[in-house]
Design an enzyme around this catalytic site. Structure first.
Site, PDB file in Angstrom:
ATOM      1  N   HIS A  46       6.651  -8.784  -4.239  1.00 24.63           N
ATOM      2  CA  HIS A  46       5.693  -8.580  -5.322  1.00 24.63           C
ATOM      3  C   HIS A  46       4.314  -9.115  -4.943  1.00 24.63           C
ATOM      4  CE1 HIS A  46       4.815  -8.512  -9.788  1.00 24.63           C
ATOM      5  NE2 HIS A  46       3.915  -9.395  -9.398  1.00 24.63           N
ATOM      6  N   GLU A  47       4.282 -10.350  -4.461  1.00 23.81           N
ATOM      7  CA  GLU A  47       2.999 -10.990  -4.148  1.00 23.81           C
ATOM      8  C   GLU A  47       2.335 -10.379  -2.917  1.00 23.81           C
ATOM      9  OE1 GLU A  47       1.481 -12.981  -6.140  1.00 23.81           O
ATOM     10  OE2 GLU A  47       3.198 -12.945  -7.502  1.00 23.81           O
ATOM     11  N   HIS A  70       0.577  -7.237  -3.895  1.00 23.34           N
ATOM     12  CA  HIS A  70      -0.745  -7.502  -4.473  1.00 23.34           C
ATOM     13  C   HIS A  70      -1.788  -7.674  -3.377  1.00 23.34           C
ATOM     14  CE1 HIS A  70       0.210  -7.809  -8.665  1.00 23.34           C
ATOM     15  NE2 HIS A  70       0.979  -8.875  -8.548  1.00 23.34           N
TER      16      HIS A  70
END
Length: 211
Positions: free
Chosen positions: A21-22, A25
């Site tokens: 997820h990170e 980003h």
């Protein structure tokens, strides 16, 4: 399969999903012209780079301690500088969406794997449970992070889509009340959203699984 092994596997899945997820980003921001995450070392799949003391450690332990029907966590927000984007609002929106979309993508991939293995009749009940946990928790993580206030990704979407004239709403969402909203959502989320996300997971996987 005992409850302890399931809880341990849930935490492993959550931390792995959190890292994807990170990194998503940071990679999206980097592709859009902002090197902030890369310079901060946040394009790494090393989970230690993404730990938030509250969201990664205290929150999941709190939920386990109080026997919550779900476990959730979040990482230290990936830094980015909107001024580096060629289109500021579009850059903020796409960077904010990248994390949840990466988890939805993982859920779809593992759902397809469940259907494929089931079609060939080579999926044991234990392995099915583990795969379904990956689907369910990634969907849960994705939708939980779309909450429209810090530290969740949804506030980036609100910021990019909400006109400046609605500054009072922005101040409410991003100001001193976000911690109260976080506490509220932790109590309401299990009863309102978790059953819906479970049903969505069943639809994707093609079969119900209890765990």
């Amino acid at each position: 399969m005992n409850e302890v092994s399931i809880k341990i596997f849930q935490l492993i899945v959550l931390y792995a999903s959190m890292v994807v997820h990170e990194v998503s980003h940071g990679m999206t921001a980097y592709k859009l012209g902002d090197p902030t995450a890369k310079l901060a070392g946040r394009l790494s799949f090393n989970p230690l780079k993404h730990i938030d003391p509250f969201g990664t450690v205290i929150l999941p332990l709190f939920l386990i301690l109080f026997q919550s029907p779900f476990i959730i966590c979040y990482a230290k927000p990936v830094p980015f500088d909107p001024n580096n984007f060629r289109n500021v609002k579009k850059g903020i929106m796409l960077t904010g969406l990248a994390g949840p979309l990466s988890n939805i993508f993982l859920a779809v991939v593992f759902s397809f794997l469940i259907r494929l293995l089931s079609f060939f009749g080579i999926l044991s009940s234990s392995f099915l449970t583990f795969l379904f946990i990956v689907v369910f928790l990634n969907l849960l993580f994705a939708f939980f992070n779309l909450a429209p206030f810090p530290p969740f990704d949804g506030h980036h979407l609100v910021f990019s889509l909400l006109p400046d004239k609605f500054y009072r709403i922005k101040n409410f969402l991003f100001g001193n009340y976000w911690i109260l909203m976080l506490i509220w959502i932790l109590f309401i989320f299990p009863y309102l959203f978790v059953p819906l996300i479970y049903n969505l997971s069943v639809i994707l996987a093609g079969q119900p699984v209890g765990f």
